[in-house]
Motif scaffolding. Structure first.
Motif, PDB file in Angstrom:
ATOM      1  N   CYS A 134       0.856  -1.186   0.000  1.00 14.71           N
ATOM      2  CA  CYS A 134       0.000   0.000   0.000  1.00 14.71           C
ATOM      3  C   CYS A 134       0.891   1.235   0.000  1.00 14.71           C
ATOM      4  O   CYS A 134       1.771   1.358   0.847  1.00 14.71           O
ATOM      5  CB  CYS A 134      -0.906  -0.015   1.227  1.00 14.71           C
ATOM      6  N   CYS A 137       0.043   3.281   3.584  1.00 14.24           N
ATOM      7  CA  CYS A 137       0.415   2.791   4.920  1.00 14.24           C
ATOM      8  C   CYS A 137       1.536   1.751   4.887  1.00 14.24           C
ATOM      9  O   CYS A 137       2.021   1.332   5.931  1.00 14.24           O
ATOM     10  CB  CYS A 137      -0.812   2.219   5.646  1.00 14.24           C
ATOM     11  N   CYS A 166      -6.172  -0.886  -0.548  1.00 15.46           N
ATOM     12  CA  CYS A 166      -5.744  -1.494   0.704  1.00 15.46           C
ATOM     13  C   CYS A 166      -6.973  -1.723   1.588  1.00 15.46           C
ATOM     14  O   CYS A 166      -7.782  -0.810   1.763  1.00 15.46           O
ATOM     15  CB  CYS A 166      -4.763  -0.539   1.385  1.00 15.46           C
ATOM     16  N   CYS A 169      -6.518   0.784   4.924  1.00 20.16           N
ATOM     17  CA  CYS A 169      -6.624   2.248   4.918  1.00 20.16           C
ATOM     18  C   CYS A 169      -7.255   2.807   3.639  1.00 20.16           C
ATOM     19  O   CYS A 169      -7.466   4.006   3.531  1.00 20.16           O
ATOM     20  CB  CYS A 169      -5.251   2.884   5.124  1.00 20.16           C
ATOM     21  N   GLY A 171      -5.863   3.050   0.801  1.00 20.74           N
ATOM     22  CA  GLY A 171      -4.841   3.598  -0.098  1.00 20.74           C
ATOM     23  C   GLY A 171      -4.652   2.706  -1.326  1.00 20.74           C
ATOM     24  O   GLY A 171      -5.137   1.583  -1.383  1.00 20.74           O
TER      25      GLY A 171
END
Ligand code: ZN
Length: 258
Positions: A134, A137, A166, A169, A171
């Motif tokens: 990711c 994160c 992800c 999060c 992302g």
């Protein structure tokens, strides 16, 4: 097939015990992996006009972060190596490693086929599609995460759905591949240089040695024997002790490991 060159190559392998292999795209051609630099055969079913882009741009950091939908559509179509098998060159190199004759494989390929053939000392200087993370994160995802994500897409998925996300999060999940405009992974480069510098013989295969900084790494070699296996002329032919133009898989299928 030039028998004389083959015999010479076999003798060189027999008389060396610290061999380093430096390989490029040509190593995976016999496995059916197409050259990503050719944008031919791309489908245009998500509204991406690939003909408007240079192949190098499609694998660049700018493309990933500025036009992720274009990047992932290209990635989906061109870089899925699930179902692709290692070929005789990958297997023979793994056998040479088990026989204690290799100090390492330095590869510009991102397909993970050397490891799948059983090699352990592999330095992937352009990263790999077999690992993802990711970008927000840093969470690491397994090798097939992005392609499984694509498998879940349906014609009803919106255009943004092509960007893998992800689950922690939200992302963007990206492959651990070194894109154009990105620097090479430090630990792979260090391992590659150590392997090349400690080798007594270097086999350069399936690469025309035009992509820098990777191509410059062969200058760290201080051993006594260089073999070059490539169908076309390279800038290093004149430094080689032996140049072989035959198809790599024909050469390696004849090599005996002893
Ligand atoms: Zn994340």
């Amino acid at each position: 097939m030039n028998r004389e060159s083959l015999q010479q190559f076999q003798k060189m392998i027999d008389s060396h015990s610290r061999i380093v292999f430096f390989g490029g795209a040509g190593v995976s051609v016999a496995s059916g992996i197409p050259d990503f630099r050719s944008a031919d055969g791309l489908y245009n079913n998500r509204g991406v006009e690939f003909e408007n882009y240079e192949p190098e741009y499609l694998l660049s950091r700018t493309c990933l972060y500025r036009e992720p939908k274009v990047f992932y559509e290209f990635y989906r179509q061109k870089l899925d190596t699930r179902g692709v098998e290692p070929n005789v060159t990958h297997y023979k190199l793994a056998e040479l490693e088990r026989a204690g004759k290799m100090v390492g494989i330095v590869t510009q390929n991102i397909d993970g086929l050397h490891q799948r053939a059983g090699s352990e000392r592999v330095f992937e200087i352009h990263g790999t599609t077999m690992r993802n993370y990711c970008h927000a994160c840093g969470r690491v995802f397994p090798g097939d995460y992005i392609f499984k994500y694509f498998d879940g897409l349906t014609p009803e998925s919106g255009p943004d759905a092509i960007i893998p996300r992800c689950d922690k999060c939200g992302g963007m999940v990206r492959p651990a591949v070194t894109l154009y405009e990105e620097s090479l992974p430090e630990d792979a480069v260090r391992g590659a240089i150590d392997a090349i510098a400690s080798a007594d013989m270097m086999i350069i295969a399936g690469t025309s040695l035009v992509v820098y900084p990777a191509a410059g790494m062969v200058d760290y070699f201080h051993g006594d024997t260089i073999v070059l296996i490539n169908k076309g002329v390279t800038s290093r032919d004149r430094y080689a002790d032996l140049v072989i133009r035959d198809p790599m898989e024909d050469v390696f299928s004849e090599i005996v490991v002893r």
